[in-house]
Structure formats: structure tokens, C-alpha cells
Design a protein around this motif. Structure first.
Motif, mmCIF file in Angstrom:
data_model
loop_
_atom_site.group_PDB
_atom_site.id
_atom_site.type_symbol
_atom_site.label_atom_id
_atom_site.label_comp_id
_atom_site.label_asym_id
_atom_site.label_seq_id
_atom_site.Cartn_x
_atom_site.Cartn_y
_atom_site.Cartn_z
ATOM 1 N N ARG A 1 35.524 62.192 43.204
ATOM 2 C CA ARG A 1 34.731 61.101 42.631
ATOM 3 C C ARG A 1 35.279 59.731 43.033
ATOM 4 N NH1 ARG A 1 33.807 61.710 36.616
ATOM 5 N NH2 ARG A 1 32.144 60.267 37.138
ATOM 6 N N ALA A 2 36.200 59.708 43.974
ATOM 7 C CA ALA A 2 36.877 58.467 44.355
ATOM 8 C C ALA A 2 35.902 57.406 44.860
ATOM 9 C CB ALA A 2 37.949 58.741 45.397
ATOM 10 N N ASP A 3 34.919 57.809 45.640
ATOM 11 C CA ASP A 3 33.982 56.830 46.179
ATOM 12 C C ASP A 3 33.187 56.167 45.053
ATOM 13 O OD1 ASP A 3 33.130 55.543 48.541
ATOM 14 O OD2 ASP A 3 31.231 56.640 48.450
ATOM 15 N N GLU A 4 32.715 56.972 44.132
ATOM 16 C CA GLU A 4 31.978 56.460 42.965
ATOM 17 C C GLU A 4 32.879 55.566 42.109
ATOM 18 O OE1 GLU A 4 30.402 58.341 38.768
ATOM 19 O OE2 GLU A 4 30.474 59.647 40.529
ATOM 20 N N MET A 5 34.112 55.990 41.906
ATOM 21 C CA MET A 5 35.050 55.185 41.124
ATOM 22 C C MET A 5 35.351 53.871 41.826
ATOM 23 S SD MET A 5 37.811 57.768 39.431
ATOM 24 C CE MET A 5 38.073 58.800 40.862
ATOM 25 N N GLY A 6 35.369 53.891 43.144
ATOM 26 C CA GLY A 6 35.625 52.673 43.907
ATOM 27 C C GLY A 6 34.610 51.593 43.596
ATOM 28 N N ASP A 7 33.345 51.987 43.494
ATOM 29 C CA ASP A 7 32.304 51.020 43.137
ATOM 30 C C ASP A 7 32.569 50.431 41.755
ATOM 31 O OD1 ASP A 7 31.025 51.546 45.545
ATOM 32 O OD2 ASP A 7 29.619 52.991 44.655
ATOM 33 N N ASP A 8 32.939 51.290 40.815
ATOM 34 C CA ASP A 8 33.267 50.848 39.458
ATOM 35 C C ASP A 8 34.476 49.913 39.453
ATOM 36 O OD1 ASP A 8 31.483 51.674 37.566
ATOM 37 O OD2 ASP A 8 32.752 53.288 36.770
ATOM 38 N N ILE A 9 35.482 50.272 40.217
ATOM 39 C CA ILE A 9 36.705 49.470 40.286
ATOM 40 C C ILE A 9 36.392 48.079 40.820
ATOM 41 C CG2 ILE A 9 38.929 49.224 41.479
ATOM 42 C CD1 ILE A 9 39.078 52.369 41.343
ATOM 43 N N ILE A 10 35.599 48.005 41.869
ATOM 44 C CA ILE A 10 35.223 46.708 42.446
ATOM 45 C C ILE A 10 34.490 45.867 41.402
ATOM 46 C CG2 ILE A 10 33.724 45.576 44.153
ATOM 47 C CD1 ILE A 10 36.243 46.675 45.459
ATOM 48 N N ALA A 11 33.524 46.464 40.711
ATOM 49 C CA ALA A 11 32.761 45.732 39.694
ATOM 50 C C ALA A 11 33.668 45.275 38.553
ATOM 51 C CB ALA A 11 31.625 46.604 39.161
ATOM 52 N N VAL B 1 36.716 37.503 40.908
ATOM 53 C CA VAL B 1 36.662 37.611 42.364
ATOM 54 C C VAL B 1 37.171 38.999 42.743
ATOM 55 C CG1 VAL B 1 39.002 36.693 42.716
ATOM 56 C CG2 VAL B 1 37.303 36.393 44.503
ATOM 57 N N VAL B 2 36.770 39.461 43.900
ATOM 58 C CA VAL B 2 37.308 40.716 44.424
ATOM 59 C C VAL B 2 38.311 40.347 45.514
ATOM 60 C CG1 VAL B 2 36.783 42.868 45.636
ATOM 61 C CG2 VAL B 2 35.183 41.980 43.933
ATOM 62 N N PRO B 3 39.581 40.659 45.321
ATOM 63 C CA PRO B 3 40.584 40.336 46.345
ATOM 64 C C PRO B 3 40.200 40.963 47.690
ATOM 65 C CG PRO B 3 41.652 41.045 44.318
ATOM 66 C CD PRO B 3 40.184 41.317 44.153
ATOM 67 N N PHE B 4 40.397 40.192 48.751
ATOM 68 C CA PHE B 4 40.007 40.678 50.071
ATOM 69 C C PHE B 4 40.691 41.986 50.424
ATOM 70 C CE2 PHE B 4 43.963 39.183 51.816
ATOM 71 C CZ PHE B 4 44.117 39.877 52.997
ATOM 72 N N ILE B 5 41.909 42.209 49.916
ATOM 73 C CA ILE B 5 42.600 43.455 50.240
ATOM 74 C C ILE B 5 41.841 44.656 49.690
ATOM 75 C CG2 ILE B 5 44.873 42.370 50.469
ATOM 76 C CD1 ILE B 5 45.592 43.548 47.709
ATOM 77 N N PHE B 6 41.123 44.445 48.585
ATOM 78 C CA PHE B 6 40.351 45.545 48.011
ATOM 79 C C PHE B 6 39.226 45.969 48.941
ATOM 80 C CE2 PHE B 6 41.160 45.412 43.150
ATOM 81 C CZ PHE B 6 42.521 45.350 43.374
ATOM 82 N N THR B 7 38.592 45.000 49.589
ATOM 83 C CA THR B 7 37.463 45.355 50.467
ATOM 84 C C THR B 7 37.932 46.205 51.643
ATOM 85 O OG1 THR B 7 37.634 43.252 51.667
ATOM 86 C CG2 THR B 7 36.120 43.326 49.808
ATOM 87 N N LEU B 8 39.117 45.934 52.132
ATOM 88 C CA LEU B 8 39.638 46.747 53.243
ATOM 89 C C LEU B 8 40.190 48.080 52.749
ATOM 90 C CD1 LEU B 8 41.317 44.008 55.432
ATOM 91 C CD2 LEU B 8 39.163 45.202 55.839
ATOM 92 N N MET B 9 40.912 48.053 51.637
ATOM 93 C CA MET B 9 41.459 49.298 51.086
ATOM 94 C C MET B 9 40.325 50.253 50.689
ATOM 95 S SD MET B 9 44.529 47.752 48.708
ATOM 96 C CE MET B 9 44.878 49.317 47.928
#
Length: 144
Positions: free
Chosen positions: A15-25, A33-41
């Protein structure tokens, strides 16, 4: 690893991909803001979910209120020279109720530690290389 633990990890990571969307939000809501490192990670969903969830829980310990945690984050970011993180965490600290004076004092305290970080090893090297300098600093005429 025990099979039941491996199963739990595998289910989590599925479920990591789905959780990633939640984490970003959630991060954008929390920090503004979403730190730029998050977009690459985020390109590595499993590593991103494991890393960022651990960071979030570390950054928001039960023992500290959110304002204090943000002041600590400002001090740590200042000490690490992470200017963008300082900016982000100043905004979040303000949102959590920190005052201008609390933020300024936090940065000034970080600066004192930063100064010590530079002076301590340099002065130790100085003392080790020039031992007579140590005796000068302890002589009675230099104590005042």
C-alpha cells in the motif's frame, strides 16, 4: 524474520504508493509546502513510506507539544545549515503558536552552539599543537 512479521511488512509495502499520496497531502497541510526532496523520494514508494512515516513520528513525539517540536526543528535546521528547512519550520512554528521572539531566540541559541562547533575543535587543535598556549590561559595574570 518471523513469517507473520514479514507478512505484515509485505502488506504495508503493498500500500506504499497509496500511502505516499496521503503522506504528500498530510505534509502539505502540516508544513504548508511539500519539500522538494519528497517529490524525488516519492519515486521509490516503499522507501518513501518507510522513511517519511518514521520521520513524522520522530518530529512529533508525544513528549513535546507541536510548537516546541517546531522550535527544535528550527534549531536543528539552522545548525545543519538547511536554510529552506528553517524557512518552512518557521512558518509551521508560527502556525503552532510560536512568537517572533521565541523563534528568534531559538535561532540565536542554535548560533551559539554553531559557534562552539567551530571553536571547540579548532581550539583543541591549537592547544595540542601549541601546548604552551594552555599554560598561558591558566596563568593568574590572564584570569581577569
Amino acid at each position: 524474520m518471523k513469517p507473520e512479521n514479514q507478512k505484515t511488512i509485505d502488506e504495508f509495502l503493498s500500500r506504499a504508493d497509496e500511502m505516499g499520496d496521503d503522506i504528500i497531502a498530510q505534509t502539505e497541510e502540516w508544513l504548508g509546502v511539500v519539500p522538494f526532496i519528497f517529490t524525488l523520494m516519492r519515486e521509490r514508494p516503499e522507501a518513501f513510506a518507510l522513511s517519511v512515516l518514521g520521520d513524522y513520528h520522530t518530529a512529533r513525539p508525544a513528549s513535546l507539544d507541536p510548537k516546541t517540536a517546531e522550535l527544535v526543528a528550527i534549531a536543528a535546521a539552522a545548525g545543519a545549515g538547511a536554510d529552506n528547512c528553517v524557512r518552512v519550520h518557521i512558518g509551521t512554528a508560527l502556525k503552532e503558536g510560536a512568537t517572533r521572539d521565541e523563534i528568534l531566540d531559538t535561532i540565536l541559541i542554535a548560533g551559539i552552539i554553531g559557534k562552539t562547533h567551530v571553536l571547540a575543535p579548532a581550539l583543541r587543535a591549537f592547544r595540542d599543537r601549541l601546548p604552551e598556549a594552555d599554560s598561558l590561559s591558566t596563568s593568574p595574570k590572564n584570569r581577569s
